[in-house]
Structures are given as C-alpha cells and as structure tokens.
Write an enzyme that holds these catalytic residues in place. Sequence first.
Site, PDB file in Angstrom:
ATOM      1  CB  CYS A 118      29.544  48.705  43.676  1.00 42.61           C
ATOM      2  SG  CYS A 118      30.454  47.573  44.771  1.00 42.61           S
ATOM      3  CE  LYS A 197      34.283  43.036  40.871  1.00 37.59           C
ATOM      4  NZ  LYS A 197      33.585  44.210  41.485  1.00 37.59           N
ATOM      5  NE  ARG A 219      36.522  45.334  47.548  1.00 39.74           N
ATOM      6  CZ  ARG A 219      36.957  46.425  46.951  1.00 39.74           C
ATOM      7  NH1 ARG A 219      37.523  46.329  45.750  1.00 39.74           N
ATOM      8  NH2 ARG A 219      36.849  47.606  47.512  1.00 39.74           N
ATOM      9  CD  GLU A 235      28.355  33.549  42.358  1.00 37.88           C
ATOM     10  OE1 GLU A 235      27.261  34.130  42.172  1.00 37.88           O
ATOM     11  OE2 GLU A 235      28.923  33.515  43.457  1.00 37.88           O
ATOM     12  CE  LYS A 250      36.059  44.695  37.272  1.00 41.01           C
ATOM     13  NZ  LYS A 250      35.434  45.738  38.122  1.00 41.01           N
ATOM     14  CE1 TYR A 314      38.744  52.016  32.964  1.00 40.63           C
ATOM     15  CE2 TYR A 314      39.638  49.794  32.841  1.00 40.63           C
ATOM     16  CZ  TYR A 314      38.893  50.749  33.509  1.00 40.63           C
ATOM     17  OH  TYR A 314      38.280  50.435  34.692  1.00 40.63           O
TER      18      TYR A 314
END
Length: 327
Positions: A118, A197, A219, A235, A250, A314
């Site tokens: 990206c 996403k 966005r 998508e 995501k 994470y």
Amino acid sequence: MFPERRMRRIRRRIIQPLLRETELRKTDLIAPVFLDESISTPLPIASMPGQFRHPVDGVADYCERLGNAGISAVLLFGVPGTKDSEATEAYAADGVVQRAVRKIKERLAQMVVMTDVCACEYTDHGHCGIVGETVDGPDLLNDPSLALMAQIAVSHAQSGADIVAPSCMLDGMVQAIRQALDAAGYQDVLIVSYSSKFASALYGPFRDAADSGFAFGDRTTYQINPGNAREAVMESELDAAEGADILMVKPAGLYLDVLSSLIQFGLPVAAYQVSGEYAMIKAAAERGWLDERAVALESLTAIKRAGADLIITYFAEDAARWLDEEQ
C-alpha cells in the site's frame, strides 16, 4: 427429547476435549510488525499497549523471539524517513520494508514474511496511492495507482518476501500485481488480497502505529461501507478471479458473517483482527472489566470458527504463550 436426550452428557469435562469442534493453533496466527526507519530502539505505541514500532536493525531479533514463541509468519508495515506525493520510498530497493525483509530472511529462512502493499504510510497525503482531481473533488485515482502497487509488490518480492498483501482496495489490484510478479520471475510469491476491507472506525490506533492518517477526505470511495455484505462478497469474488491465492476480511470480529460467506470460493481465507479490536480488549482488561486472556482467545476462536484459516492479530505472541499453557 429430555430426559432421553441430555446435551450436558457431551459437556462432561473429561469428554469436552474429544468433541471440540474448533481448535485454535499457533500456526493459525500471523503477527503484524511495524518498522520505523527513524528510530534505533523500539518505540511504544500508546494506543496499542504492548505493541511497538521496531527499528530495522532490530527486526530480526524480534522475529526470532516470535519464532521461539511458535509464531511462524509475520506481516510487515513500514514507516519511512521521508514521504512524498507518489510514495517513492515504498518501492525503493533500500526502503524500510525491503531492508527488513532481507534481515529477517538472512536470520530466519523458515519465517514466512508477508508484506503490506500500500502507499498510505509513504505518501504525504496519507491516501493509498496516487491522488488527483475527480468528479467528486480530490481523491484516490484507481488506474494510475495500479502500476505503483505492482512496483511495490515486485520490490518486496525482490527482497525475499514470500507473500505480498495489497490492502489499497483498488479495482484490478490483484491482476496488476500478479502480472507484474510473473513477468519479473516471481511466480511462486503468493498474493493475500485484502479483498473485503471495510471503511471501519476500528483503524484509529493503526494510523498512530503506521503514521498513515490522511490529510483530506476519507477512504469511503475505496473501502466498503460497513452495511454492505453483498458488495463485500463480490469484492472477494472478483479478487479470486484475478488470481488471489488467499482472500481476507478486515476487520474480523464485527464481520464474521462476511468471513463465513467467503468459504464458497474455495480459497484459503484470512481475517485481520485490527488495532481497534485489540485496543478495546486491552483497555477493558486494564480497567479490570474483563479477563484479557479469556476474551482474546475467545475472540480468536470465534474468528476461526467462522471460517478463517489464518488470523492476523496483535495478540499473536501472547496467544501462542497462552495456548502453550493450556497444553
């Protein structure tokens, strides 16, 4: 019916392990790693307790620690020393991610290295590619940005990346990257597409971590409205047709319905438990409102139960330790 049918029989503690339908494993987990070209020691990320930006020179040490914990794959994000409008540092041979990939592979040849493809961390405007004027004002330009994504992906492959992961949600991004990789001789490099996403409110801490906030607009013209499940599935269907090796949803936890829908395409599916999901659990745990370990493992199990083959989280290092303790 009761009393002949007693569901509690199968929940006897000695029986439970035999009948567990979904088993979370360390090999399901991928650890995101933030790299900062401008630091020499790890820098704590305030909105993501326990997470750091890492210097390039220390990334192999950190990945070795992850490997020792049982984490066999990482996803790299880079914060460059300089930015410009065309993200030139994103594909530089000596760029932050490119150098990090080489350092990891030199030390840990068996560590699977995935790179985020990206431009948002590399542009001075913070959008995910080339921007220009559109009928709705300044915005991300789709087709001019495809060549940029292909160039970034090839540079990562040249550095030794095993997997490239385009996250910009451009139409045609998978096809452009696949063609560029194949033309450069990297047919064996996989593409994990951020194929579904969403324009989520859960990315805030990530923008602190990756220094990827945008200077204008938003966005929503290239990420999916949170209410649109059919669009999200389409998508992913399009990216599968373009040659994606693995699809991705995501964020993960609030979009399990979409995640379960992607199984129909027959490809492996990844899910990204994003920064906001992580931060909410950490914040509530710090206040004593919930058990961090229990909730984190429950959330990861739910993501796998919904159909994820891979989970970017994470919690990866902590979850690996917790799973060891359950053995």
